[in-house]
Design a protein around this motif. Sequence first.
Motif, PDB file in Angstrom:
ATOM      1  N   ILE A   5       7.345  -5.122  -3.868  1.00  0.00           N
ATOM      2  CA  ILE A   5       7.303  -3.792  -4.453  1.00  0.00           C
ATOM      3  C   ILE A   5       8.706  -3.410  -4.909  1.00  0.00           C
ATOM      4  N   GLU A   9       9.859   1.906  -7.990  1.00  0.00           N
ATOM      5  CA  GLU A   9       8.486   2.384  -7.778  1.00  0.00           C
ATOM      6  C   GLU A   9       8.364   3.131  -6.452  1.00  0.00           C
ATOM      7  N   ARG A  13       7.337   7.044  -6.133  1.00  0.00           N
ATOM      8  CA  ARG A  13       6.226   7.473  -5.276  1.00  0.00           C
ATOM      9  C   ARG A  13       6.693   8.479  -4.225  1.00  0.00           C
ATOM     10  N   TYR A  69      -2.450   6.886  -3.289  1.00  0.00           N
ATOM     11  CA  TYR A  69      -1.224   6.640  -4.056  1.00  0.00           C
ATOM     12  C   TYR A  69      -0.030   6.423  -3.129  1.00  0.00           C
ATOM     13  N   PHE A  72       0.103   3.015  -1.467  1.00  0.00           N
ATOM     14  CA  PHE A  72       0.125   1.914  -2.433  1.00  0.00           C
ATOM     15  C   PHE A  72      -1.243   1.255  -2.599  1.00  0.00           C
ATOM     16  N   ASN A  75      -2.690   3.179  -8.118  1.00  0.00           N
ATOM     17  CA  ASN A  75      -1.596   3.653  -8.973  1.00  0.00           C
ATOM     18  C   ASN A  75      -1.937   4.971  -9.644  1.00  0.00           C
TER      19      ASN A  75
END
Length: 88
Positions: A5, A9, A13, A69, A72, A75
Amino acid sequence: MAKKIDVKEVLTRLILGLVSGIILWLLAYVILILILVNFIIVIFKGKSEKAIIKISNFWIKEFSIFIKYILFESNEKSFPFSEDENIL
């Protein structure tokens, strides 16, 4: 094997999660008040208010999207960053 990951990102998040989380948390209190109002309406009128049901269902759906979300699992972004923001 777990997929790698990206740090960008994760930070995205985190920021979106904090903003969405605060908004959804505040909305939860509004939903609780609406539940009480709907309960009183049912007692006096004998039927529930459709708009209150729609708003409550919107919150439940958006909270589920938010959790997926942040974990994970998905998305898809939650309110207010989702593309479908139609409450009613």
